[in-house]
Design a protein around this motif. Structure first.
Motif, mmCIF file in Angstrom:
data_model
loop_
_atom_site.group_PDB
_atom_site.id
_atom_site.type_symbol
_atom_site.label_atom_id
_atom_site.label_comp_id
_atom_site.label_asym_id
_atom_site.label_seq_id
_atom_site.Cartn_x
_atom_site.Cartn_y
_atom_site.Cartn_z
ATOM 1 N N LEU A 135 -9.275 13.610 -41.393
ATOM 2 C CA LEU A 135 -8.686 12.693 -40.426
ATOM 3 C C LEU A 135 -8.642 11.252 -40.924
ATOM 4 N N ASP A 136 -9.774 10.733 -41.388
ATOM 5 C CA ASP A 136 -9.833 9.336 -41.800
ATOM 6 C C ASP A 136 -10.146 9.193 -43.284
ATOM 7 N N LYS A 137 -9.961 10.275 -44.038
ATOM 8 C CA LYS A 137 -10.282 10.232 -45.455
ATOM 9 C C LYS A 137 -9.611 11.388 -46.168
ATOM 10 N N ARG A 138 -9.652 11.318 -47.498
ATOM 11 C CA ARG A 138 -9.241 12.429 -48.340
ATOM 12 C C ARG A 138 -10.458 12.918 -49.100
ATOM 13 N N PRO A 215 -11.052 2.392 -43.195
ATOM 14 C CA PRO A 215 -12.290 2.895 -42.587
ATOM 15 C C PRO A 215 -12.228 2.971 -41.070
ATOM 16 N N SER A 216 -12.887 3.990 -40.507
ATOM 17 C CA SER A 216 -12.964 4.169 -39.066
ATOM 18 C C SER A 216 -14.054 3.277 -38.487
ATOM 19 N N ALA A 217 -14.276 3.400 -37.171
ATOM 20 C CA ALA A 217 -15.278 2.592 -36.482
ATOM 21 C C ALA A 217 -16.692 2.883 -36.968
ATOM 22 N N LYS A 218 -16.881 3.958 -37.707
ATOM 23 C CA LYS A 218 -18.211 4.271 -38.226
ATOM 24 C C LYS A 218 -18.706 3.205 -39.192
ATOM 25 N N TYR A 219 -17.786 2.566 -39.892
ATOM 26 C CA TYR A 219 -18.157 1.604 -40.929
ATOM 27 C C TYR A 219 -18.050 0.186 -40.383
ATOM 28 N N GLU A 220 -18.881 -0.710 -40.936
ATOM 29 C CA GLU A 220 -18.882 -2.075 -40.430
ATOM 30 C C GLU A 220 -17.497 -2.693 -40.542
#
Length: 793
Positions: A135-138, A215-220
């Motif tokens: 979804l947010d990466k390969r 980056p998704s919300a997981k990362y700063e």
């Protein structure tokens, strides 16, 4: 001061969601176990691959490797699956018939038959490296075609689409540097690009590499140009691994270093050490033209930054059991700097030369540095992807510096003026974070976590002027600057994903507390603001060779220390860069549509993107008494529309190309002190690299770069073209490696900046020049030798 208030109900809702996630473990877990032996000798088969595959889709569900005694155990929540066992030199074995009893499948002793034909093959069918869209990466899954070759983690990264690693070990993503490398989702000294620490990780230890460009919300919310996350296999091969190396170069770039890694069943011990000396010469030129008086100040000079350095890293991973791993590591470095420079100035008007003088600088500095990291990763029994990870990090950098400046008149009016400065600087940073991931089902996953970052900086700066035979403190330029910033962030994400498409949404809340203080004059500034950073990502698999990914995220750029610090180096006291303690952060809404597709032997990745930034930080030049002051200010908005494409193509086994092209059009709107800065423009960059495998284990690498010129708010930045060359020779199958490198072959990487205003014009020129490097390294253990570069951090 800006303050945003977030209702307490949202914090309560986040806490409830986080706590509920910890309780969601209702899935039944099936344990599959057995022992692998050779059919002919009955000897155990260690480190064989055991895969659990979906019986309907044939897709991989999970997997493991056998231990030293050939014993394996793997857990899954799936109910319709089959087992596939493979190892180089043996025939792949597929098991579809087994008995399930009390959520357990015991396959007993499993005989693997030798495959005489496969013994001469490098690539095992069904285990070729491939890229999978998430979804947010390969995710680049490392197959036997790479993992069985004994190369390093850098060689693995160089096989990942959109990633390039040159012969010197510099990692770029989509043609841009500034890539953050993580190990198992966390920062690590093993991922430090300033050394050869990645040389302690070999391909057979790597499960996959995750590529995150948006980056998704997981990362700063404040980030880099991208993230590469190296996922290590749970069962790593045991033994010694490491390398030692020696390097030299012109200009001075001499170093010796090494790394050692020792893996046992419970411990992974690693160390990296080095020492060296390097110099960084730079040619400079500057011209200030006063269009009102007709006066011109011109300067030309050469600057050096010579440095002797020492560093050592120690660390360990402790596997308490199958579900708990603790990591503790530390690094200490010490640098001794010497910065001599000489600049020749001239002052003239319409009638000719008024004065000509030389300004000499002698600077000495000592820089101690340290950092540490503690990490605990817990894996829950129901699913290896169900994890809790807690991290604490600390780092410090200090500088004790003194400078002596001497002006000596050569012609015309006497302008002799001696000065000296002293700097006592110290920065300490602490990061505490916790991340929780729970795959509730095969399709649904939730994530939640928190992070707290503390930045504490003090810069005591003193300037003295030589007057009447003694040095007197210049009160206008002397002060102690204190900068403190604390950022608290919490996040939660939820995702749904099947074999064709998926969607992931998340929200991050960050509160920033920032204070600056000039202690001598008691000038203070305080900011406290809370912001929301949502993210949405989706992907759709059109075919095996073509997939689409779309994403949105909100990002922040917080002003750095040197953007805020109002004091400056007086090396060139006619061109002065100062900070702005009142600077506000800039915010960016980032939209991206990306595709990856394969055409024959070529893999391409293309993106359309749009970024809209508010409170853009720009350096604005002002002019007073022939002196240019450059100060960062918040200037309006910037809307950028761009296209980027990059790819890799291997027309033959001995030849490969990789390239990147980026074009963007931008619209700037803003004003400052009654001056309008509305304009639009475009810029583009391109990079093309070629790698040639020559006879006798020689590798040749050529990389060309081009950066176009572009318009700035007050003038123009010039473009340039450059080329780097690298030649590598492998000896004894890579156990010894010799490297020859030439950076900026034609000495054409010239930086030129023009400012054109109604009352003044300025010109700045800088050139680092051509660099030659040569290194020898020796590797022991499983992997190739890796060069210790000792690059500046």
């Amino acid at each position: 001061m800006r303050t945003y208030m977030i209702p307490y109900t949202k914090y309560i809702l986040f806490i409830l969601c986080f706590c509920s996630a910890l309780l969601l473990q209702a899935q039944e877990t099936i344990t599959v176990s057995g022992t692998l032996i050779e059919a002919e000798t009955a000897q155990p088969v260690p480190y064989a691959t055991v895969l659990i595959n979906n019986a309907e889709t044939k897709e991989l569900i999970t997997g493991a490797t056998s231990n030293d005694q050939g014993v394996f155990q793997v857990q899954t929540t799936a109910t319709n699956f089959y087992v596939e066992i493979s190892f180089m030199g043996f025939k792949t074995k597929t098991i579809t018939n087994f008995t399930l009893s009390n959520n357990s499948v015991n396959l007993g002793r499993i005989e693997l038959a030798a495959d005489n034909q496969a013994l001469d093959e490098v690539v095992v069918t069904g285990e070729v490296s491939r890229t999978v869209f998430k979804l947010d990466k390969r995710v680049f899954n490392v197959g036997k075609d790479i993992s069985s070759t004994g190369v390093s983690a850098l060689e693995v990264l160089n096989n990942v689409p959109s990633v390039n690693v040159n012969i010197e070990g510099d990692v770029s993503l989509r043609g841009s540097g500034g890539v953050q490398i993580l190990i198992n989702g966390k920062p690590s000294v093993l991922a430090d690009q300033s050394s050869n620490a990645l040389g302690t990780i070999t391909a057979d230890m790597i499960e996959s590499v995750e590529v995150i460009t948006n980056p998704s919300a997981k990362y700063e919310a404040s980030g880099t140009s991208g993230i590469l996350n190296i996922i290590l296999k749970k069962e790593e091969k045991q033994g010694w691994n490491g390398s030692i190396s020696a390097n030299t170069g012109i200009p001075d770039n001499h170093s010796i270093g090494g790394s050692i890694n020792r893996r046992t069943e419970k411990f992974n011990l690693f160390t990296q050490f080095g020492a060296g000396y390097r110099s960084l010469p730079e040619d400079t030129e500057a011209i200030n033209r006063n269009l009102t008086t007709g006066e011109t100040v011109a300067s030309i000079g050469e600057e050096f930054r010579n440095e002797t350095f020492f560093n050592i890293t120690l660390g360990t991973d402790y596997h308490l059991n199958e579900y708990n791993v603790f990591t503790l590591s530390g690094n200490f470095a010490y640098e001794i700097e010497d910065q001599p420079s000489e600049t020749i100035f001239s002052l003239s008007d319409t009638d000719g030369l008024i004065s000509r003088w030389v300004r000499e600088e002698t600077t000495d500095a000592n820089n101690p540095k340290w950092q540490y990291e503690f990490n605990w990763k817990k894996t829950f029994t129901n699913n290896e992807d169900h994890t809790l990870q807690v991290t604490a990090q600390g780092r410090s950098f200090a500088k004790d510096q003194s400078s002596q400046f001497t002006d000596r008149t050569l012609q015309g009016i006497n302008v002799d003026n001696n000065q000296r400065t002293a700097t006592n600087f110290e920065q300490t940073d602490y990061t505490f974070k916790a991340d929780y991931t729970n795959p509730i089902t095969d399709a649904y996953t939730i994530e939640a976590g928190a992070q707290y970052v503390i930045n504490d900086v003090g810069n005591d700066y003193r300037v003295q002027d030589f007057m009447n035979g003694e040095y007197v403190i210049n009160e206008d330029l002397t002060n102690n600057f204190e900068w403190n910033q604390n950022v608290l962030g919490v996040y939660a994400t939820g995702a749904y994903e099947n074999d064709i498409w998926g969607v992931k949404a998340g929200l991050r809340v960050e509160n920033t507390e920032l204070t600056t203080l000039l202690t001598n004059t008691n000038e203070a500034n305080a900011q406290n603001f809370t912001d929301l950073f949502p993210s949405v990502h989706t992907s759709y698999k059109i075919s095996e060779g073509f997939s689409l990914q779309a994403g949105y995220s909100r990002r922040i750029f917080r002003p750095r220390l040197w953007d805020l610090n109002p004091f400056f180096n007086i090396r060139n006291n006619f061109n002065i860069r100062v900070g702005n303690p009142d600077l506000q952060p800039e915010f960016t809404d980032s939209y991206e549509l990306t595709s990856i597709y394969k055409i024959g032997d070529a893999s391409l990745s293309s993106s359309l993107y749009h970024r809209y930034t508010t409170d853009v930080v720009e350096r604005v030049s002002t002019f007073d008494d022939n002196v240019t002051f450059s100060r960062p200010e918040n200037i309006g908005t910037n809307a950028t529309y761009g296209f980027e494409t990059n790819g890799k193509y291997s027309p033959a086994n001995w030849l490969s190309f990789n390239g990147d092209f980026n074009f963007n059009y931008f619209e700037r709107n803003g004003s400052f002190e009654n001056q309008n800065f509305d304009f639009d423009g475009s810029q583009w960059s391109a990079r093309l690299g070629a790698k040639v495998d020559l006879p006798a284990d020689f590798d040749l690498e050529l990389t060309g770069n081009y950066q176009s010129s572009f318009e700035t708010i007050q003038g123009e930045q010039s473009g340039f073209a450059s080329m780097d060359l690298g030649l590598r020779k492998k000896i004894f199958k890579g156990k010894i490696v010799a490297n020859l490198g030439i950076r900026d072959v034609f000495a054409s990487r010239i930086q030129e900046r023009f400012v054109n205003q109604p009352t003044f014009e300025t010109y700045d020129y800088s050139l680092r020049g051509r660099f030659f490097t040569f290194g020898l390294s020796y590797g022991f253990g499983k992997g190739e030798a890796m060069t210790y570069s000792g690059r500046r951090r």
